[in-house]
Write a protein that holds these residues in place. Structure first.
Motif, mmCIF file in Angstrom:
data_model
loop_
_atom_site.group_PDB
_atom_site.id
_atom_site.type_symbol
_atom_site.label_atom_id
_atom_site.label_comp_id
_atom_site.label_asym_id
_atom_site.label_seq_id
_atom_site.Cartn_x
_atom_site.Cartn_y
_atom_site.Cartn_z
ATOM 1 N N VAL A 206 0.865 -1.195 -0.101
ATOM 2 C CA VAL A 206 0.003 -0.083 0.089
ATOM 3 C C VAL A 206 0.865 1.107 -0.105
ATOM 4 C CG1 VAL A 206 -1.635 1.432 1.469
ATOM 5 C CG2 VAL A 206 -1.949 -1.054 0.978
ATOM 6 N N ASP A 207 0.562 2.136 -0.839
ATOM 7 C CA ASP A 207 1.223 3.487 -0.911
ATOM 8 C C ASP A 207 0.875 4.431 -0.168
ATOM 9 O OD1 ASP A 207 2.962 2.916 -3.487
ATOM 10 O OD2 ASP A 207 1.154 2.330 -4.209
ATOM 11 N N LEU A 208 -0.392 4.559 0.277
ATOM 12 C CA LEU A 208 -1.355 5.614 1.073
ATOM 13 C C LEU A 208 -2.167 5.155 1.636
ATOM 14 C CD1 LEU A 208 -1.444 8.783 1.207
ATOM 15 C CD2 LEU A 208 -2.996 8.735 -0.777
ATOM 16 N N ILE A 209 -2.635 5.637 2.618
ATOM 17 C CA ILE A 209 -3.729 5.227 3.766
ATOM 18 C C ILE A 209 -4.411 6.598 3.909
ATOM 19 C CG2 ILE A 209 -4.431 3.972 5.897
ATOM 20 C CD1 ILE A 209 -2.138 2.242 6.025
ATOM 21 N N LEU A 210 -5.929 6.372 3.744
ATOM 22 C CA LEU A 210 -6.626 7.420 3.893
ATOM 23 C C LEU A 210 -7.870 6.954 4.765
ATOM 24 C CD1 LEU A 210 -7.283 8.850 0.258
ATOM 25 C CD2 LEU A 210 -6.122 10.176 2.051
ATOM 26 N N LEU A 231 -4.651 0.530 12.300
ATOM 27 C CA LEU A 231 -4.448 0.764 10.866
ATOM 28 C C LEU A 231 -3.249 1.778 10.893
ATOM 29 C CD1 LEU A 231 -4.935 0.057 7.786
ATOM 30 C CD2 LEU A 231 -6.833 1.856 7.780
ATOM 31 N N ALA A 232 -3.369 2.794 11.864
ATOM 32 C CA ALA A 232 -2.402 3.882 11.819
ATOM 33 C C ALA A 232 -0.744 3.140 12.456
ATOM 34 C CB ALA A 232 -2.532 4.722 12.799
ATOM 35 N N LEU A 233 -1.133 2.291 13.337
ATOM 36 C CA LEU A 233 0.146 1.564 13.884
ATOM 37 C C LEU A 233 0.797 0.832 12.524
ATOM 38 C CD1 LEU A 233 -1.362 0.498 17.321
ATOM 39 C CD2 LEU A 233 0.354 2.464 16.735
ATOM 40 N N VAL A 234 -0.132 -0.030 11.962
ATOM 41 C CA VAL A 234 0.616 -0.831 10.747
ATOM 42 C C VAL A 234 1.174 0.160 9.873
ATOM 43 C CG1 VAL A 234 -0.358 -2.149 8.730
ATOM 44 C CG2 VAL A 234 -1.448 -2.395 10.984
ATOM 45 N N ALA A 235 0.565 1.259 9.488
ATOM 46 C CA ALA A 235 1.102 2.362 8.904
ATOM 47 C C ALA A 235 2.640 2.626 9.328
ATOM 48 C CB ALA A 235 0.462 3.668 8.553
ATOM 49 N N HIS A 236 2.627 2.826 10.525
ATOM 50 C CA HIS A 236 3.863 3.353 11.145
ATOM 51 C C HIS A 236 4.832 2.140 10.910
ATOM 52 C CE1 HIS A 236 6.098 5.658 14.053
ATOM 53 N NE2 HIS A 236 6.376 4.351 14.893
ATOM 54 N N GLU A 237 4.603 1.205 11.409
ATOM 55 C CA GLU A 237 5.350 -0.042 11.260
ATOM 56 C C GLU A 237 5.857 -0.216 9.753
ATOM 57 O OE1 GLU A 237 5.108 -4.505 12.883
ATOM 58 O OE2 GLU A 237 3.797 -4.356 11.017
ATOM 59 N N GLU A 238 4.973 -0.211 8.787
ATOM 60 C CA GLU A 238 5.297 -0.617 7.308
ATOM 61 C C GLU A 238 5.794 0.853 6.856
ATOM 62 O OE1 GLU A 238 5.149 -3.425 5.927
ATOM 63 O OE2 GLU A 238 4.358 -4.622 7.671
ATOM 64 N N HIS A 239 5.798 1.828 7.292
ATOM 65 C CA HIS A 239 6.487 3.217 6.768
ATOM 66 C C HIS A 239 5.574 3.647 5.576
ATOM 67 C CE1 HIS A 239 9.826 2.745 9.154
ATOM 68 N NE2 HIS A 239 10.137 1.648 8.665
ATOM 69 N N PRO A 241 2.582 6.376 4.424
ATOM 70 C CA PRO A 241 1.931 7.777 4.931
ATOM 71 C C PRO A 241 0.456 7.315 5.233
ATOM 72 C CG PRO A 241 3.235 7.902 2.693
ATOM 73 C CD PRO A 241 3.042 6.235 3.125
ATOM 74 N N PHE A 242 0.157 7.916 6.233
ATOM 75 C CA PHE A 242 -1.164 7.914 6.703
ATOM 76 C C PHE A 242 -1.814 9.222 7.015
ATOM 77 C CE2 PHE A 242 -4.472 7.429 10.479
ATOM 78 C CZ PHE A 242 -4.720 6.208 10.215
ATOM 79 N N TYR A 243 -2.889 9.497 6.351
ATOM 80 C CA TYR A 243 -3.501 10.799 6.290
ATOM 81 C C TYR A 243 -5.091 10.668 6.753
ATOM 82 C CZ TYR A 243 0.189 12.881 3.887
ATOM 83 O OH TYR A 243 1.503 13.417 3.564
ATOM 84 N N VAL A 244 -5.549 11.604 7.398
ATOM 85 C CA VAL A 244 -6.923 11.780 7.671
ATOM 86 C C VAL A 244 -7.558 12.759 6.915
ATOM 87 C CG1 VAL A 244 -8.631 12.260 9.805
ATOM 88 C CG2 VAL A 244 -6.304 10.835 10.194
ATOM 89 N N ALA A 245 -8.592 12.483 6.201
ATOM 90 C CA ALA A 245 -9.502 13.687 5.315
ATOM 91 C C ALA A 245 -10.894 13.762 5.948
ATOM 92 C CB ALA A 245 -9.890 12.923 4.229
ATOM 93 N N ASP A 295 0.252 11.595 9.490
ATOM 94 C CA ASP A 295 1.314 12.407 8.672
ATOM 95 C C ASP A 295 0.524 14.003 8.219
ATOM 96 O OD1 ASP A 295 3.625 10.732 7.977
ATOM 97 O OD2 ASP A 295 2.189 9.396 7.600
ATOM 98 N N GLY A 296 -0.518 13.706 8.005
ATOM 99 C CA GLY A 296 -1.269 14.987 7.734
ATOM 100 C C GLY A 296 -2.734 14.982 7.844
ATOM 101 N N LEU A 297 -3.394 16.092 7.883
ATOM 102 C CA LEU A 297 -4.806 16.213 7.929
ATOM 103 C C LEU A 297 -5.198 16.655 6.685
ATOM 104 C CD1 LEU A 297 -7.331 15.792 9.958
ATOM 105 C CD2 LEU A 297 -6.835 18.214 10.937
ATOM 106 N N ILE A 298 -6.062 16.298 5.773
ATOM 107 C CA ILE A 298 -6.542 16.930 4.711
ATOM 108 C C ILE A 298 -7.746 17.508 4.935
ATOM 109 C CG2 ILE A 298 -6.860 16.549 2.447
ATOM 110 C CD1 ILE A 298 -5.424 13.861 2.523
ATOM 111 N N THR A 299 -7.795 19.225 4.900
ATOM 112 C CA THR A 299 -8.916 19.593 5.085
ATOM 113 C C THR A 299 -9.139 20.775 4.118
ATOM 114 O OG1 THR A 299 -7.880 21.903 6.280
ATOM 115 C CG2 THR A 299 -8.181 19.771 7.555
#
Ligand code: RUB
Length: 322
Positions: A206-210, A231-239, A241-245, A295-299
């Motif tokens: 996976v390239d990007l988690i939203l 899912l955020a912890l998985v993103a952290h472990e697997e490097h 990018p984890f974003y919240v929209a 990593d970022g909040l998409i607003t």
């Protein structure tokens, strides 16, 4: 009041689902209620509307967009009640409902455009790159967020090619709604059980988690469907990018003055209908994702650290500051 209670039940039962949809519906229900009531004085009107507001607020405790929407309408009404007669109230409420609706819809549209920029166009790779780099772009999401699907649909409209991995989301299976919506738009979807989320992130590279959000606190913590932190912890472990929209309208202003967000727990029967009587079944609907995993909040105001939400919220929506 009976009709209002039936409408509130539609939100409680998840017939109406997702933070944005529940906020839009709650303000619509309040506005419809204002057209049905009969009152003799403005004070009487305000009291009946306050009661309706409380019933609607209690439907989903972890939904500041809903609470912000109802407060927006009632605060505006309170400010001008001196100039109004009873007959003016339904029209006024409808006007404020439309204003808040526009805030939400404009924000969603802006987020779709900004978020879609994070999904690249797949360009033709050189022979060397084809040997070493994977050839697709994979986005992963959890539950059903209309803000996230808005981004993905926008990227698809722009002609971008990507695949989506989505979780089924126990116990109410909102992931199926996400899968259907994306499939209908011609997006390839891979659907997995929640407990396969780490496996899926790794297997599909996976390239990007939203994910979406139900609530954002003053410290930049995001509350979203249970499983989001995993899912955020998985993103952290697997490097990854984890974003919240999320529109800033989901900011919870009370958290600035120390109140903690309440996590809604739902009926255990959603998990196991006829469970043994002596078994405790717990069904938390949401969980917190700390800012250090985001990593970022998409607003609607752009992409930034989730801890900046308070700053942008107070500038964009001064009418909603408590
Ligand atoms: C839905 C959920 C969604 C957010 C955001 O939970 O957690 O991610 O509400 O949705 P539920 P949106 O199904 O229990 O309401 O982006 O549409 O506001």
């Amino acid at each position: 009041m009976e009709v209002l209670k039936q409408n509130a039940q539609k939100i409680i039962s998840l017939e109406i689902q997702g933070a944005t949809n529940t906020a839009l519906k709650a303000i619509e229900f309040l506005s419809e209620y204002a057209k049905r009531i009969t009152c003799t004085t403005i004070e009487d009107c305000m009291n009946q509307l306050q009661e309706a507001k409380s019933i609607l607020e209690e439907t989903r405790p972890t939904e500041p967009a809903l609470q912000n929407g109802l407060r927006f309408i009632m605060n505006k009404l309170k400010k001008c009640k001196g100039e109004l007669c009873v007959e003016d109230v339904p029209g006024r409420i409808e006007r404020y409902e439309e204003e808040f609706k526009k805030y939400i819809l404009d924000a969603k549209q802006k987020i779709a455009e900004i978020g879609a920029n994070r999904i690249p166009r797949i360009r033709k790779k050189t022979d060397y790159e084809s040997l070493h780099l994977k050839n697709d772009f994979v986005v992963m999401t959890h539950c059903h967020s209309s803000v996230v699907t808005g981004i993905l649909l926008k990227a698809k409209q722009q002609g971008k090619e990507f695949r989506v991995v989505n979780t089924e989301t126990q116990p109410k299976l909102q992931g199926r709604k996400t899968a259907r919506e994306l499939l209908d738009a011609g997006i390839e979807v891979i659907h997995v059980v929640d407990s396969a989320m780490r496996w899926a992130v790794n297997t599909f590279q996976v390239d990007l988690i939203l994910i979406g959000a139900d609530s954002i606190t003053s410290e930049g913590t995001v509350l979203n469907k249970i499983g989001s932190r995993l899912l955020a912890l998985v993103a952290h472990e697997e490097h990854v990018p984890f974003y919240v929209a999320s529109p800033l309208l989901k900011y919870q202003p009370r958290t600035t003055v120390g109140f903690l967000e309440e996590i809604e727990t739902r009926d255990p029967e959603e998990i196991w209908k006829e469970h043994p009587k002596n078994l405790k079944v717990l069904n938390p609907a949401f969980e917190t994702v700390s800012r250090r995993y985001i990593d970022g909040l998409i607003t609607e105001a752009g992409i930034f650290a989730s801890s900046h939400a308070h700053w942008y919220f107070t500038r964009l929506y001064p009418d909603l500051v408590e």
